[in-house]
Design a protein around this motif. Structure first.
Motif, PDB file in Angstrom:
ATOM      1  N   ARG A   1     -32.804-139.254   9.944  1.00 17.31           N
ATOM      2  CA  ARG A   1     -33.116-139.999  11.538  1.00 17.31           C
ATOM      3  C   ARG A   1     -34.578-139.679  11.959  1.00 17.31           C
ATOM      4  N   ILE A   2     -35.186-138.262  11.423  1.00 12.60           N
ATOM      5  CA  ILE A   2     -36.421-137.995  12.134  1.00 12.60           C
ATOM      6  C   ILE A   2     -37.458-138.832  11.213  1.00 12.60           C
ATOM      7  N   ALA A   3     -37.413-139.224   9.686  1.00 14.99           N
ATOM      8  CA  ALA A   3     -38.158-139.750   9.061  1.00 14.99           C
ATOM      9  C   ALA A   3     -38.083-141.194   9.479  1.00 14.99           C
ATOM     10  N   LYS A   4     -37.081-141.785   9.878  1.00 16.20           N
ATOM     11  CA  LYS A   4     -37.351-143.165  10.096  1.00 16.20           C
ATOM     12  C   LYS A   4     -37.707-143.376  11.580  1.00 16.20           C
ATOM     13  N   TYR A   5     -37.370-142.483  12.352  1.00 19.71           N
ATOM     14  CA  TYR A   5     -37.851-142.635  13.744  1.00 19.71           C
ATOM     15  C   TYR A   5     -39.622-142.567  13.903  1.00 19.71           C
ATOM     16  N   TYR A   6     -40.176-141.564  12.954  1.00 24.16           N
ATOM     17  CA  TYR A   6     -41.470-141.629  12.961  1.00 24.16           C
ATOM     18  C   TYR A   6     -42.235-142.575  12.489  1.00 24.16           C
ATOM     19  N   SER A   7     -41.516-143.098  11.050  1.00 23.96           N
ATOM     20  CA  SER A   7     -41.937-144.351  10.425  1.00 23.96           C
ATOM     21  C   SER A   7     -41.893-145.585  11.414  1.00 23.96           C
ATOM     22  N   MET A   8     -40.767-145.785  12.043  1.00 27.06           N
ATOM     23  CA  MET A   8     -40.704-146.903  13.054  1.00 27.06           C
ATOM     24  C   MET A   8     -41.927-146.736  14.270  1.00 27.06           C
ATOM     25  N   ARG A   9     -42.101-145.474  14.778  1.00 29.58           N
ATOM     26  CA  ARG A   9     -43.032-145.233  15.740  1.00 29.58           C
ATOM     27  C   ARG A   9     -44.534-145.623  15.470  1.00 29.58           C
ATOM     28  N   ARG A  10     -44.777-145.395  14.016  1.00 30.89           N
ATOM     29  CA  ARG A  10     -46.042-145.651  13.553  1.00 30.89           C
ATOM     30  C   ARG A  10     -45.886-147.064  13.192  1.00 30.89           C
ATOM     31  N   PHE A  11     -45.059-147.882  12.751  1.00 28.27           N
ATOM     32  CA  PHE A  11     -45.103-149.289  12.651  1.00 28.27           C
ATOM     33  C   PHE A  11     -45.544-149.957  13.838  1.00 28.27           C
TER      34      PHE A  11
END
Length: 402
Positions: free
Chosen positions: A290-300
């Protein structure tokens, strides 16, 4: 020919449009969570809670439970057994099934059970692996249960400390970035009560910069698989413990087939030569995803200006995954009063790993997004998602050392 001039009004409009480009970039490329679309941070959290790649892992595990076979043959000279883990497949809709090798291993004769007993133990391990993930999914990834994975689900016992009774005063998680070379951080790292290292990174020859003390080795299952294959002949067992057999190893499963490697490595352990190995808890795995996906989406969203829903166009969820370092850091947050991070980040000209010649980062991970997670842990832990949704949990002080 008479030169034509633009009307003054058009010249003014053109100039204003050029001057406004920086402003427009700021408008459509916001820094941090985007608020220009409905939902904002709440939407990012909801999308991040969807299990990235989990369906594929569960399908692989289920196929192995139902159809896997194990067969082994003596090597030339009877030095070891050549072991094959196989699954049936069809070349087309009407063809008879064939067997393909999912994994090839070399195992010692004496300590590893025969093929039938090994297959039974492997299936039991797969069923436990599947059950934990199915239960988590049926509960809808309940936040209280997921964040409970920070308590490490058994790793505390592996370290002879129950996480709910006793915590480590100071912990160092040592990343493998080349920025550690020349840092002189070795003594500072070794002064911590708990030192966690990643993926069997070498310390010999690098102690001045990375230290020599190791309390826990944290690896992904690809590392264990490659190491087990190489060491079976030379060591007569699973010699995947560069820090000594007494140093515990925690492993997260990249491929369910690698649970067979864990069984074989545990089978080679003896009281005189232990090899404490634990597979990470499903809740800890889910929280890190969850954490990895959240931060990746936020960066995207911040770098493209596109809605978070378009993230999957850039990242294939079947292969997107958090790094070993991220999971080791999250684990440390659950058992440490203070957490220090060394070797998480990069600099121009620095190697990807201090102990190899690799320079390029893996596309499997979104490292830039993970670096932002570490910065948030240090500077604004209240902004880190999912931790704040569980009453009573508080992120301990985190310090980044480059």
């Amino acid at each position: 020919m008479k030169r034509r001039h633009l009307p003054p009004v058009l010249v003014l409009l053109l100039a204003l449009s050029l001057l406004s480009l920086p402003f427009r970039r700021r408008l459509f490329l916001p820094r941090g969570p985007s608020q220009y679309y409905a939902g904002g941070d709440a939407l990012l959290r909801r999308l991040a809670a969807a299990d990235a790649g989990g369906d594929q892992v569960r399908a692989e595990a289920a196929a192995l439970v139902a159809n896997a076979s194990v067969s082994s043959f003596p090597s030339i000279g009877n030095r070891y057994r050549l072991l094959y883990l196989r699954l049936p497949y069809h070349t087309n809709a009407t063809s008879a099934p064939r067997q393909r090798a999912v994994s090839r291993l070399r195992v010692p004769f004496e300590t590893v059970p025969d093929d039938g007993a090994l297959l039974a133990a492997f299936r039991a391990s797969l069923r436990s692996f599947l059950l934990a993930r199915r239960q988590l999914r049926r509960r809808g990834g309940d936040d209280d249960d997921v964040v409970a994975g920070v308590a490490m689900g058994g790793i505390g016992d592996l370290l002879d400390r129950h996480p709910r009774r006793e915590r480590f005063p100071t912990c160092a998680v040592v990343g493998n970035s080349g920025i550690l070379l020349g840092s002189g951080r070795g003594g500072q790292i070794d002064a911590h009560d708990l030192v966690v290292r990643l993926n069997n990174a070498r310390v010999a020859g690098y102690a001045a910069d990375v230290g020599a003390k190791t309390s826990l080795s944290f690896v992904n299952s690809n590392i264990l698989h490659r190491c087990a294959v190489r060491s079976a002949v030379a060591a007569g067992g699973c010699a995947c413990h560069p820090y000594g057999r007494a140093v515990p190893m925690a492993m997260y499963v990249c491929q369910p087939a690698h649970l067979l490697d864990a069984l074989i490595c545990n089978a080679t352990a003896t009281p005189a030569s232990p090899f404490p190995l634990l597979v990470t808890d499903a809740r800890l795995d889910a929280l890190c995803a969850r954490i990895a996906k959240y931060y990746s989406m936020r960066r995207f969203v911040a770098t493209t200006g596109e809605p978070a829903n378009n993230w999957t166009r850039r990242h294939d969820e079947r292969y997107f995954h958090y790094s070993s370092g991220l999971q080791a850091v999250v684990m440390a947050l659950g058992v440490c009063d203070e957490v220090s991070l060394f070797g998480f980040g990069k600099a121009a000209g620095a190697k990807h790993h201090y102990h190899t010649n690799q320079k390029k980062e893996l596309d499997l991970h979104d490292y830039e997004a993970e670096y932002q997670f570490y910065r948030d842990l240090q500077a604004r832990p209240e902004a880190v998602p999912f931790f704040d949704e569980t009453p009573g949990f508080k992120v301990p002080p985190v310090k980044l050392y480059w």
